[in-house]
Design a protein around this motif. Structure first.
Motif, PDB file in Angstrom:
ATOM      1  N   ARG A  24      13.691   2.248  -3.889  1.00 27.41           N
ATOM      2  CA  ARG A  24      12.652   2.353  -2.864  1.00 27.41           C
ATOM      3  C   ARG A  24      12.415   3.818  -2.562  1.00 27.41           C
ATOM      4  NH1 ARG A  24      10.233  -1.549  -0.522  1.00 27.41           N
ATOM      5  NH2 ARG A  24      11.005  -3.677  -0.664  1.00 27.41           N
ATOM      6  N   PHE A  25      11.194   4.129  -2.197  1.00 25.57           N
ATOM      7  CA  PHE A  25      10.869   5.500  -1.834  1.00 25.57           C
ATOM      8  C   PHE A  25      11.739   5.960  -0.672  1.00 25.57           C
ATOM      9  CE2 PHE A  25       8.466   8.455   0.854  1.00 25.57           C
ATOM     10  CZ  PHE A  25       8.357   9.524  -0.029  1.00 25.57           C
ATOM     11  N   SER A  26      12.017   5.055   0.276  1.00 21.59           N
ATOM     12  CA  SER A  26      12.831   5.409   1.439  1.00 21.59           C
ATOM     13  C   SER A  26      14.238   5.848   1.035  1.00 21.59           C
ATOM     14  CB  SER A  26      12.918   4.225   2.415  1.00 21.59           C
ATOM     15  OG  SER A  26      13.476   3.095   1.777  1.00 21.59           O
ATOM     16  N   THR A  27      14.791   5.231  -0.019  1.00 18.69           N
ATOM     17  CA  THR A  27      16.116   5.619  -0.499  1.00 18.69           C
ATOM     18  C   THR A  27      16.093   7.033  -1.059  1.00 18.69           C
ATOM     19  OG1 THR A  27      16.662   3.327  -1.045  1.00 18.69           O
ATOM     20  CG2 THR A  27      17.972   5.034  -2.120  1.00 18.69           C
ATOM     21  N   GLY A  50       8.792   0.367   3.561  1.00 18.96           N
ATOM     22  CA  GLY A  50       7.973   1.250   2.742  1.00 18.96           C
ATOM     23  C   GLY A  50       7.877   0.770   1.304  1.00 18.96           C
ATOM     24  N   PRO A  51       7.148   1.492   0.455  1.00 18.82           N
ATOM     25  CA  PRO A  51       6.913   1.053  -0.920  1.00 18.82           C
ATOM     26  C   PRO A  51       8.065   1.387  -1.861  1.00 18.82           C
ATOM     27  CG  PRO A  51       5.836   3.143  -0.562  1.00 18.82           C
ATOM     28  CD  PRO A  51       6.445   2.752   0.758  1.00 18.82           C
ATOM     29  N   ALA A  52       8.009   0.794  -3.041  1.00 13.94           N
ATOM     30  CA  ALA A  52       8.917   1.194  -4.117  1.00 13.94           C
ATOM     31  C   ALA A  52       8.492   2.579  -4.596  1.00 13.94           C
ATOM     32  CB  ALA A  52       8.839   0.191  -5.273  1.00 13.94           C
ATOM     33  N   LEU A  53       9.408   3.286  -5.234  1.00 17.05           N
ATOM     34  CA  LEU A  53       9.112   4.651  -5.676  1.00 17.05           C
ATOM     35  C   LEU A  53       7.929   4.696  -6.623  1.00 17.05           C
ATOM     36  CD1 LEU A  53       9.866   7.659  -5.794  1.00 17.05           C
ATOM     37  CD2 LEU A  53      11.424   7.088  -7.682  1.00 17.05           C
ATOM     38  N   ASN A  54       7.862   3.742  -7.576  1.00 14.56           N
ATOM     39  CA  ASN A  54       6.751   3.774  -8.534  1.00 14.56           C
ATOM     40  C   ASN A  54       5.404   3.542  -7.861  1.00 14.56           C
ATOM     41  OD1 ASN A  54       7.671   1.061  -8.154  1.00 14.56           O
ATOM     42  ND2 ASN A  54       6.386   0.428  -9.874  1.00 14.56           N
TER      43      ASN A  54
END
Length: 200
Positions: free
Chosen positions: A159-162, A54-58
């Motif tokens: 990461r958004f997943s984290t 998945g993407p990074a949070l930003n």
């Protein structure tokens, strides 16, 4: 679109969420426009929501803003407090935990409504350090405790997943809400700052 995205976010499943956002991007009037408003190139936009991690949070925040939404945090409705068949002491503990979860959700929602990534990461770090048993939270996220510490330490971008698994461990979940029509998507100065930060 808001209902469709929230249905995906309610699952707390990374791939369902990424699939819903990918569909929203593809259905948008201008994919190039979404990429420009999010401050990323089109190739990155295509890949961000299709990779395994998945993407990074930003990236998640910026693409949702480009689509006209912002993230909010709320308590997980599927884990709502059910006092039936519990002893009075258990019920009091459950209601206290529920109240704490609501307060945490409000705090994080305020952070995510803003545009400053470092303030969002700080709010996540404060939430982590406020936990009585960080080792147990880490176990629920299936990540080492040290990884959580590093993820929520500037200048890293988690990461958004984290973040998704962290909230799930706290019995919280993401949802999206329409941004006010007069709200600009991203301040210009942030795009270069996002690119210069290291991703965890």
């Amino acid at each position: 679109l808001e209902k469709s995205l929230n249905s995906a976010f309610a699952t707390n499943d990374l791939h369902r969420i990424c699939g819903a956002i990918d569909d929203a991007v593809l259905d948008s009037p201008s994919i190039i426009g979404v990429a420009q408003d999010a401050g990323i190139d089109r190739t990155t936009l295509y890949r961000a929501f299709r990779c395994e991690k998945g993407p990074a949070l930003n990236t998640m925040i910026n693409v949702l803003r480009a689509l006209g939404f912002h993230l909010i945090v709320q308590t997980n409705r599927q884990r709502a407090i059910n006092p039936k068949n519990r002893r009075p002491r258990d019920v009091r503990a459950l209601y206290k935990r529920g109240a704490d979860a609501k307060a945490t959700a409000r705090l994080l929602t305020v952070a995510f409504k803003g545009r400053e990534l470092h303030l969002i990461v700080e709010a996540l770090a404060e939430t982590l350090y406020a936990q009585e048993n960080i080792a147990e939270v880490a176990r629920k996220t299936i990540r080492p405790r040290e990884t959580l510490y590093r993820s929520f330490t500037a200048p890293r971008i988690p990461r958004f997943s984290t973040v998704l698994s962290f909230l799930d461990a706290l019995e919280l979940q993401f949802a999206v809400k329409k941004r006010p029509s007069g709200d600009k998507s991203i301040r210009p100065g942030l795009r270069s700052r996002f690119r210069s930060q290291r991703m965890n």
